[in-house]
Design a protein around this motif. Structure first.
Motif, PDB file in Angstrom:
ATOM      1  N   ILE A  75       0.464  -1.018  -0.113  1.00 14.34           N
ATOM      2  CA  ILE A  75      -0.085   0.220  -0.343  1.00 14.34           C
ATOM      3  C   ILE A  75       0.749   1.515  -0.001  1.00 14.34           C
ATOM      4  O   ILE A  75       0.506   2.200  -0.885  1.00 14.34           O
ATOM      5  CB  ILE A  75      -1.161   0.028   1.431  1.00 14.34           C
ATOM      6  CG1 ILE A  75      -1.396  -1.102   0.890  1.00 14.34           C
ATOM      7  CG2 ILE A  75      -1.383   1.489   1.884  1.00 14.34           C
ATOM      8  CD1 ILE A  75      -2.946  -1.612   1.631  1.00 14.34           C
ATOM      9  N   GLU A  76       1.835   1.642   0.210  1.00 18.29           N
ATOM     10  CA  GLU A  76       2.903   2.362   0.209  1.00 18.29           C
ATOM     11  C   GLU A  76       3.191   2.965  -0.578  1.00 18.29           C
ATOM     12  O   GLU A  76       2.823   3.852  -1.319  1.00 18.29           O
ATOM     13  CB  GLU A  76       4.312   1.757   1.253  1.00 18.29           C
ATOM     14  CG  GLU A  76       5.764   2.814   1.407  1.00 18.29           C
ATOM     15  CD  GLU A  76       6.816   2.096   1.119  1.00 18.29           C
ATOM     16  OE1 GLU A  76       7.290   3.037   2.032  1.00 18.29           O
ATOM     17  OE2 GLU A  76       6.714   1.616   1.355  1.00 18.29           O
ATOM     18  N   LYS A  77       3.600   1.297  -1.485  1.00 24.10           N
ATOM     19  CA  LYS A  77       4.043   2.397  -2.893  1.00 24.10           C
ATOM     20  C   LYS A  77       2.724   3.039  -4.161  1.00 24.10           C
ATOM     21  O   LYS A  77       2.906   4.098  -4.454  1.00 24.10           O
ATOM     22  CB  LYS A  77       4.677   1.074  -3.854  1.00 24.10           C
ATOM     23  CG  LYS A  77       5.489   0.615  -3.471  1.00 24.10           C
ATOM     24  CD  LYS A  77       5.868  -0.822  -4.392  1.00 24.10           C
ATOM     25  CE  LYS A  77       6.754  -1.395  -3.677  1.00 24.10           C
ATOM     26  NZ  LYS A  77       6.715  -1.824  -2.619  1.00 24.10           N
TER      27      LYS A  77
ATOM     28  N   ILE B 163       2.976   6.766  -2.038  1.00 20.61           N
ATOM     29  CA  ILE B 163       3.469   7.597  -2.724  1.00 20.61           C
ATOM     30  C   ILE B 163       3.089   8.178  -4.375  1.00 20.61           C
ATOM     31  O   ILE B 163       3.868   9.272  -4.346  1.00 20.61           O
ATOM     32  CB  ILE B 163       5.102   6.569  -2.571  1.00 20.61           C
ATOM     33  CG1 ILE B 163       5.104   6.403  -1.492  1.00 20.61           C
ATOM     34  CG2 ILE B 163       5.916   7.595  -3.791  1.00 20.61           C
ATOM     35  CD1 ILE B 163       6.697   5.520  -0.900  1.00 20.61           C
ATOM     36  N   LYS B 164       2.729   7.505  -4.499  1.00 25.42           N
ATOM     37  CA  LYS B 164       2.164   7.529  -6.095  1.00 25.42           C
ATOM     38  C   LYS B 164       1.010   9.145  -6.314  1.00 25.42           C
ATOM     39  O   LYS B 164       0.679   9.836  -7.078  1.00 25.42           O
ATOM     40  CB  LYS B 164       1.783   5.786  -6.997  1.00 25.42           C
ATOM     41  CG  LYS B 164       2.616   5.112  -7.652  1.00 25.42           C
ATOM     42  CD  LYS B 164       2.074   4.158  -7.920  1.00 25.42           C
ATOM     43  CE  LYS B 164       2.845   3.039  -8.702  1.00 25.42           C
ATOM     44  NZ  LYS B 164       2.478   1.984  -9.723  1.00 25.42           N
TER      45      LYS B 164
ATOM     46  N   MET C 124       0.171  14.595  -7.558  1.00 29.63           N
ATOM     47  CA  MET C 124       0.454  15.678  -6.685  1.00 29.63           C
ATOM     48  C   MET C 124       1.707  16.918  -6.548  1.00 29.63           C
ATOM     49  O   MET C 124       1.516  17.609  -6.566  1.00 29.63           O
ATOM     50  CB  MET C 124       0.369  15.602  -5.481  1.00 29.63           C
ATOM     51  CG  MET C 124      -1.898  15.199  -5.368  1.00 29.63           C
ATOM     52  SD  MET C 124      -1.876  15.093  -3.108  1.00 29.63           S
ATOM     53  CE  MET C 124      -2.162  16.252  -3.085  1.00 29.63           C
ATOM     54  N   GLY C 125       2.271  16.735  -7.078  1.00 34.34           N
ATOM     55  CA  GLY C 125       3.593  16.796  -7.279  1.00 34.34           C
ATOM     56  C   GLY C 125       4.419  16.999  -5.099  1.00 34.34           C
ATOM     57  O   GLY C 125       5.217  18.112  -5.366  1.00 34.34           O
ATOM     58  N   GLY C 126       4.108  16.729  -4.364  1.00 36.35           N
ATOM     59  CA  GLY C 126       4.826  16.878  -3.377  1.00 36.35           C
ATOM     60  C   GLY C 126       5.948  16.559  -2.852  1.00 36.35           C
ATOM     61  O   GLY C 126       6.708  16.180  -3.976  1.00 36.35           O
TER      62      GLY C 126
ATOM     63  N   VAL D 143       8.637  11.426   2.932  1.00 35.45           N
ATOM     64  CA  VAL D 143       9.086  10.529   3.450  1.00 35.45           C
ATOM     65  C   VAL D 143       8.061   9.170   4.080  1.00 35.45           C
ATOM     66  O   VAL D 143       7.191   9.472   4.283  1.00 35.45           O
ATOM     67  CB  VAL D 143       9.348  10.886   4.507  1.00 35.45           C
ATOM     68  CG1 VAL D 143      10.373  10.343   5.876  1.00 35.45           C
ATOM     69  CG2 VAL D 143      10.780  12.405   3.821  1.00 35.45           C
ATOM     70  N   SER D 144       8.378   8.383   4.458  1.00 31.85           N
ATOM     71  CA  SER D 144       8.066   7.322   4.696  1.00 31.85           C
ATOM     72  C   SER D 144       8.940   6.339   5.003  1.00 31.85           C
ATOM     73  O   SER D 144       9.653   5.684   5.531  1.00 31.85           O
ATOM     74  CB  SER D 144       7.788   5.547   3.237  1.00 31.85           C
ATOM     75  OG  SER D 144       7.100   4.664   3.702  1.00 31.85           O
ATOM     76  N   ASP D 145       7.867   5.702   6.814  1.00 32.06           N
ATOM     77  CA  ASP D 145       7.760   5.236   7.849  1.00 32.06           C
ATOM     78  C   ASP D 145       6.658   4.298   7.621  1.00 32.06           C
ATOM     79  O   ASP D 145       5.568   4.257   8.352  1.00 32.06           O
ATOM     80  CB  ASP D 145       8.267   6.251   9.063  1.00 32.06           C
ATOM     81  CG  ASP D 145       8.457   6.004  10.270  1.00 32.06           C
ATOM     82  OD1 ASP D 145       8.754   4.909  10.279  1.00 32.06           O
ATOM     83  OD2 ASP D 145       7.899   6.025  11.503  1.00 32.06           O
ATOM     84  N   ILE D 146       7.187   3.050   7.161  1.00 29.48           N
ATOM     85  CA  ILE D 146       6.616   1.705   6.989  1.00 29.48           C
ATOM     86  C   ILE D 146       7.180   0.795   8.130  1.00 29.48           C
ATOM     87  O   ILE D 146       8.347   0.826   8.575  1.00 29.48           O
ATOM     88  CB  ILE D 146       6.834   0.906   6.289  1.00 29.48           C
ATOM     89  CG1 ILE D 146       6.125   1.654   4.803  1.00 29.48           C
ATOM     90  CG2 ILE D 146       5.903  -0.291   6.303  1.00 29.48           C
ATOM     91  CD1 ILE D 146       4.835   2.534   5.320  1.00 29.48           C
ATOM     92  N   SER D 147       5.666   0.661   9.112  1.00 26.83           N
ATOM     93  CA  SER D 147       6.626  -0.010  10.912  1.00 26.83           C
ATOM     94  C   SER D 147       4.908  -1.362  10.743  1.00 26.83           C
ATOM     95  O   SER D 147       4.322  -1.168  10.634  1.00 26.83           O
ATOM     96  CB  SER D 147       6.428   0.456  11.439  1.00 26.83           C
ATOM     97  OG  SER D 147       6.971   0.183  13.004  1.00 26.83           O
TER      98      SER D 147
END
Length: 551
Positions: A455-457, A460-461, A466-468, A472-476
């Motif tokens: 789901i993270e992937k 991120i898309k 959106m041009g963010g 940064v991703s913090d998956i745990s």
């Protein structure tokens, strides 16, 4: 005095019981560990939240955590790390501080085992009830607790007996236009998030006034659907309800018939007192509910009340997943729109709630919580780990607070129950009162992290489209301490569950558990909506069968 009902706790699992049974004419006593506060007592002061005004000091009352590190289990007390599993010790409990994301479970959430099978090393089972049995109570929560939003069609929308919510949706920040546009281009479906926040007057409760301080803060208008504001206040008008505050329940006492006869609690000064009742309901939040049962040992239950089968504390649930963040500035949206005070994001993505191969999860989108002290403190470090000081720090704070805004995507997954996720007690670790504290073993299942990464992937898309900036991703796989369930799962088989389908203890006929402890699996959404709904269901059962239960 012998009360008809004694309820231990006053949060989401307790409120419907208190409300329904007091209105039915039963004499109800509530034992609340914390104090009683009202709207006038709630300020938007971050220091109040950070200084444990509404939760115990971890030096006095803590938990122990077991984590699997370097091929073995290691135990440490929470006062060493500050990782608190206390979420609101006051009238209304943690429901005072929730963000109020209210998603219903889906029909397949009640039958994961038969739908997807049971993964190796997991304890996934089907629920003993189905969605249709809980649906009327979701509707009741929407009306009585107050849920705002708009029902939108999407692939996994659950069946509803009403066409829409009673309360219109909250006002939205214009960043939702960017979210909706990006999702449309990606062929994703963004839906408006329903919230337990009312948008028009309800009895003595005022609608949301968009304070900008919602998540983690108690509501000073009464708009947020806390158990205290939405249910307990009304219950007090019946004159059938007595609330005993600062009552720390430490033991349940049984009689010769293996029924609960009384609850022993400690006053603020440490004096022991007993409350007698014909029927008892525990709703102390999952960790503390298991702890109370395990510490309530006597000749009838040498391993703790309702635990002769050894099931109490097993299959503790939380939610894992993580957060993906991105920053936005005036290149995306006019600053006056981006920083419009108090307006909500209220967008969710559920395209991957189910897949053909596995149970997926949900994304809720929100701005970073205000908390200016914490946000400013996080800026004091450079990327290389050096301390940032002086004009450099000043500029960094100014830019962050005035030129940009951080948007978060929170992933919620269905925590996989397993043998190494449980609550226990250890005589070596006791709180300031000399009572063994709860030990939380955090055993995660590899499946959860795999789904989170999937789901993270997708998330991120959306930010990329959106041009963010500064994504940064913090998956745990670690649990969210404010989301607790399991430990007293309900089921038809007394050998594998603690409660029957009505959340009545198999081994103790006048004992019910109405917080999230009953859940065998949690769904891929926050638990509070379902806890409320199930508590209303339990209340109906008790009302209709009270004389039979206490006989």
């Amino acid at each position: 005095m012998i009360y008809d009902i004694c309820v231990i706790g006053s949060g989401a699992g307790a409120g419907p019981i208190i409300y329904e049974l007091s209105k039915a004419g039963l004499k109800v006593c509530v034992l609340e560990k914390g104090d009683i506060y009202d709207e006038k007592d709630f300020s938007k002061d971050e220091l109040v939240v950070r200084r444990s005004i509404y939760t115990p000091n971890l030096k006095d009352e803590y938990h122990t955590i077991e984590e699997f590190i370097d091929d073995s289990w290691h135990k440490f007390p929470t006062y060493e790390t500050g990782w608190s599993f206390w979420n609101g010790t006051l009238l209304g409990g943690s429901s005072n501080f929730m963000s109020g994301y209210f998603h219903r479970l889906k029909p397949n959430d009640f039958k994961l085992a038969s739908t997807y099978g049971v993964p190796k090393d997991s304890n996934i089972v089907d629920w003993p009830i189905n969605y249709d049995e809980l649906e009327p109570y979701y509707t009741k929560v929407e009306e009585l607790v107050g849920v705002s939003g708009v029902v939108e069609e999407y692939e996994f929308l659950e069946p509803r007996s009403t066409k829409d919510f009673i309360y219109p949706p909250l006002k939205e920040n214009k960043i939702v236009d960017l979210i909706d546009k990006a999702c449309k281009e990606l062929n994703y479906t963004s839906i408006k998030t329903s919230r337990a926040i009312i948008t028009k007057q309800k009895d003595g409760r005022n609608p949301c006034y968009y304070s900008n301080y919602c998540g983690s803060y108690a509501c000073s208008s009464g708009a947020k659907g806390s158990s205290r504001a939405s249910l307990i206040k009304d219950a007090l008008t019946t004159n059938n309800l007595q609330i005993i505050a600062n009552a720390n329940v430490i033991k349940l006492n049984t009689d010769k018939n293996k029924k609960i006869k009384s609850a022993t609690y400690l006053t603020k000064s440490g004096t022991k007192k007993d409350v007698f009742a014909k029927l008892f309901v525990i709703a102390a939040q999952a960790v503390e509910t298991s702890r109370l049962l395990l510490n309530s040992k006597d000749e009838n239950f040498v391993n703790g009340v309702a635990n002769n089968s050894g099931n109490v504390g097993k299959n503790f649930l939380s939610t894992s997943g993580g957060i993906i963040s991105a920053t936005f500035d005036e290149s995306h949206l006019a600053l006056e729109d981006l920083h419009a005070s108090g307006l909500f994001v209220n967008r969710s993505i559920m395209d991957w709630y189910y897949t053909n191969e596995f149970k997926g999860g949900c994304i809720d989108i929100l701005f970073e919580h205000q908390n200016p002290i914490r946000r400013a403190s996080s800026l004091r470090w450079k990327d290389n780990g050096d301390l940032k000081i002086g004009e450099e720090l000043q500029n960094s704070i100014f830019e962050t607070f005035t030129k940009t805004r951080t948007l978060n995507m929170e992933i919620f997954l269905d925590w996989t129950p397993n043998d190494n996720s449980f609550i226990s007690v250890d005589e070596k670790y006791k709180d300031k009162y000399g009572i063994p504290v709860a030990n939380i073993r955090i055993g995660t299942h590899k499946r959860d992290l795999e789904i989170a990464n999937f789901i993270e992937k997708k998330a991120i898309k959306v930010f990329e489209k959106m041009g963010g900036k500064n994504i940064v991703s913090d998956i745990s796989p670690l649990p969210s301490a404010n989301l607790q369930a399991g430990g007293c799962r309900f089921g038809d088989n007394p050998n594998t569950s603690v409660l029957n389908k009505y959340c009545q203890a198999h081994e103790v006929s006048n004992l019910f558990v109405s917080d999230g402890s009953f859940m065998p699996t949690g769904g891929s959404v926050p638990y509070t909506f379902t806890i409320y709904a199930n508590s209303f269901r339990i209340a109906d059962y008790i009302k209709n069968n009270y004389n039979k239960i206490i006989a």
